[in-house]
Design a protein around this motif. Structure first.
Motif: not given
Length: 807
Positions: A86-112
């Protein structure tokens, strides 16, 4: 890509609908544990942001701004807690934040991905989505799948033009590209350029990387390399009409000195993407590149309405407001907000940029101590950051303040350092500005040929760069040197071009300077009624725009006109007011100029002791500035005072010192004035008359009314002394007519008195008596305009005694 079209009038043809969502995509957390994938945290986030930004009904924060804020606020990548979000949304005057992580299991790569939304009413809402690939090579496909799902959930519209698609198929190129972007976000353009170079080496058709490389080279001032990279980017983008291809074409137009074409392209983009802050910033930059600062201000105001926390937009708003003449508003509102926002996100480079802009505003308002305080604050940050371009700009600008204060050595040192940095960076615009500043420095020394050479070098570069505001400044400066050299026709040509450009682009502070110049020209040509109107207008407008230097010059020149017209009390009042402004802002050149003018007036009414005291004061300042023209003028005045006191030898010595100084400065007017003074003080004889005749002919050919009248008076004196009464009478009749046309009441009584002497010598006693009565009447009028405390000294003047001015 589409062909460039003519720029439209300020204002978009369509109003921007409110965006469905305002979105910020934060850097992802790299949880792969694989150093080869360390770039993906920023890279995947930027891919998603780029994809979302192609939707007309979303406003997506520019990735570099998000990355800078996250870094400066020390926010760890990855999913956010609701409160932090909420603090970031107020700072940037936005209503939607998209965040996430890049993970790896063996050779596979996953985006959450987590999507955190903050509606105006109701609690925050969160949702998640993910995508994965069989290995690193599938990252682009996974990111594309994720962006499609994200667009669907946000209700994003289809791209207004063709979707750009994958930027590159090379992971090595993408990795280098992300490294470059990350460095740009930190403000390290020098390190970013090699990273983008590696990206395009890995994939020569990587259009986005080539476009960023062109932008980086442009920001570094490496013009030729920027053009080459932009042309390659255009070729790599191909014939498909995409958001990227239009941006590239606009950049090519800017780099080729066609900012109007760039404005048209950015305007088209903004109509297609009305919620794009980046497109609006680009549009404002193209408008500013033409010197159309009023249009840029209007564009930026629309941006801060939708995003009031965009520090860069407030900074640009402040810069453009200053350049269009709204300086007080820029300092008190726009730049204050910019500094507060940059401090809030702890962006040191951004703070330095605001300090430089604020210093420039104070500089325009004549508050030099505050200007230097802000330049010092900027210099400290830029030195710590090794920001060479920022340092070059600060040093160049600070040199101008030092020049105004008469601190010439410090000004020259700053300017030399600035030029060396600009040349090292290959920054053509910076080099042009440095040449212009060199011209100002040489002008302050009175070295006018050198000043003209420097100004013309700047003008040549600025003609190629397309900035109409700076081009007008160069026309102005070249014209001023021609004016000082007595080439009035050339001066008028350049000054008229400057005035036309400034009116075209609504450059209020520039128009003030152009009106001042027209006043100078009208004064020289004897059009003194017109000159009064010009200086009155420049005085009024300079006060409106807080241009204290122009205020001082306007007041001082009104004093000169009052003096020429015999209004001595008004002249002294104007000189005193001008000096109060000039001294208050430590404006040495103006302080010297109007101290000398006041001294000349005091000497003219017989107050030689007071005039000599003022010369002593002016001499201290001239020693600091080293201005040869003002040194010459000072010596002429010293000679005039000596002559008034009856010390002809001292007067001749002073005049002889004045002549080489005036010749060295290149000022024909000062040289003529010094030669005239020396000839008047010379021994009687035919040589003296020949010298004065030559000086009069030169003054007439220049079209300088005051010098023509003074030369006519001096030659008439010589003719009367040589008993050539008919020649003297003919000369004086012409001079009296010219004096009456221009209202040269300051010397009119002396011309009538001289003609009376000539007529007496020719034994035309009745007409001689009439002329002497006119002389007495003119002297009486003049006496009424002398301050009461100065009238006794005025009454004691030889000419006044001769004509018997009635009391």
């Amino acid at each position: 890509p589409p062909a460039p079209v003519a720029a439209k009038a300020a204002g978009l043809t369509t109003s921007a609908p409110a965006p469905l969502h305002a979105v910020a995509v934060l850097p992802f957390a790299d949880q792969t544990g694989d150093p080869a994938l360390s770039w993906t945290g920023h890279g995947v986030a930027e891919m998603l942001a780029a994809s979302l930004s192609e939707s007309r009904n979303l406003r997506v924060l520019e990735s570099s701004r998000v990355e800078r804020s996250v870094r400066d606020l020390r926010i760890a990548p990855g999913p956010l807690e609701s409160e932090a979000g909420k603090q970031l949304a107020d700072l940037w005057s936005v209503d939607t934040l998209v965040a996430g992580a890049v993970r790896k299991a063996g050779p596979r790569v996953r985006l959450d991905v987590s999507v955190l939304q903050f509606p105006r009413a109701g609690p925050a809402a969160a949702q998640t989505l993910s995508a994965e690939g069989a290995g690193e090579d599938d990252l682009f496909q996974a990111a594309g799948s994720l962006s499609g799902e994200l667009r669907r959930r946000l209700g994003a519209a289809s791209p207004a033009v063709n979707a750009s698609g994958p930027r590159t198929a090379s992971l090595a190129a993408e990795k280098a590209y992300e490294e470059g972007r990350s460095l740009l976000a930190r403000g390290d353009d020098l390190a970013a350029a090699p990273a983008f170079e590696r990206a395009v080496a890995e994939d020569p058709k990587f259009a986005a990387a080539l476009e960023k490389l062109a932008q980086t080279y442009q920001d570094l001032g490496r013009h030729e390399k920027a053009v080459e990279a932009a042309v390659r980017a255009l070729a790599a983008a191909g014939t498909r009409d995409t958001l990227l291809s239009r941006r590239i074409q606009a950049r090519v137009a800017l780099l080729n000195g066609k900012p109007a074409d760039a404005e048209a392209l950015f305007r088209q983009l903004l109509e297609l993407y009305p919620n794009s802050s980046e497109a609006r910033l680009d549009l404002a930059s193209a408008q500013a590149a033409q010197g159309h600062h009023a249009d840029a201000v209007a564009t930026l105001k629309k941006l801060v309405e939708s995003d009031p926390n965009d520090a860069q937009a407030w900074l640009l708003l402040g810069r453009n407001a200053i350049l269009m003449g709204d300086t007080a508003r820029a300092v008190q509102d726009y730049l204050v907000r910019a500094l507060a926002l940059q401090s809030q996100i702890r962006n040191e480079k951004g703070k330095a940029d605001v300090y430089v802009a604020t210093a420039g505003a104070y500089q325009r308002m004549g508050d030099y101590p505050r200007a230097l305080e802000n330049y010092a604050a900027a210099w400290k940050i830029q030195t710590a950051l090794s920001d060479e371009k920022g340092l070059a700009t600060t040093l160049r600008n600070r040199s101008l303040v030092y020049q105004f204060q008469g601190r010439i050595r410090e000004a020259e040192a700053d300017l030399q350092s600035a030029r060396a940095l600009f040349e090292k960076l290959g920054d053509r615009s910076g080099v042009a500005d440095a040449w212009n500043a060199s011209g100002v420095l040489e002008e302050s020394r009175g070295a006018y040929p050198k000043a003209l050479e420097a100004y013309q070098s700047s003008l040549k570069l600025r003609r190629e760069l397309g900035n109409e505001r700076l081009l007008a400044q160069s026309y102005d400066n070249v014209g001023y040197i021609y004016f000082l050299q007595g080439e009035y026709d050339n001066a008028l040509v350049y000054w008229q071009q400057a005035l036309d450009l400034r009116r075209k682009i609504s450059h209020k502070s520039g128009v003030v300077l152009s009106v001042l110049n027209m006043g100078f020209l009208q004064t020289a040509q004897g059009r003194w009624d017109d000159a009064v109107k010009s200086f009155a207008e420049s005085l009024e407008k300079s006060r409106e725009t807080d241009q204290k230097d122009a205020t001082a010059i306007s007041l001082g020149n009104l004093g000169i006109l009052h003096q020429l017209r015999g209004r001595f009390a008004a002249a002294i009042s104007s000189y005193d007011e001008a000096l109060a402004v000039a001294k208050g802002m430590q404006y040495q050149a103006a302080s010297i100029e109007f101290t000398l003018k006041k001294a000349a007036l005091l000497a003219e009414v017989g107050r030689t002791d007071a005039a000599a005291a003022l010369l002593g004061e002016a001499e201290k300042w001239v020693t600091q500035t080293g201005n040869d023209e003002q040194k010459s003028d000072l010596e002429v005045l010293r000679g005039d005072i000596a002559l008034e006191r009856g010390d002809r030898a001292a007067a001749r010595a002073a005049y002889e010192r004045a002549i080489p100084l005036a010749r060295k400065s290149g000022s024909r007017i000062s040289l003529l004035r010094a030669r005239l003074a020396a000839a008047r003080a010379a021994s009687e004889g035919p040589d003296r008359a020949r010298q004065l005749s030559a000086i009069l002919a030169e003054a007439e050919s220049l079209g300088h009314r005051e010098l023509t009248l003074e030369s006519s008076e001096a030659l008439a004196e010589a003719e009367v002394a040589g008993r050539r009464f008919t020649d003297a009478d003919r000369l004086l009749q012409k001079a009296i007519a010219a004096a009456q046309t221009s209202s040269w009441n300051e010397g009119l009584y002396r011309l009538h008195a001289l003609r009376g002497k000539a007529l007496e010598g020719a034994r035309n006693r009745s007409e001689a008596s009439a002329e002497l009565r006119r002389a007495a009447e003119e002297a009486a009028k003049l006496r009424e305009n002398v301050p009461a405390e100065m009238r006794p000294s005025f009454d004691a003047l030889p000419f006044v005694k001769e004509v018997g001015s009635p009391r």
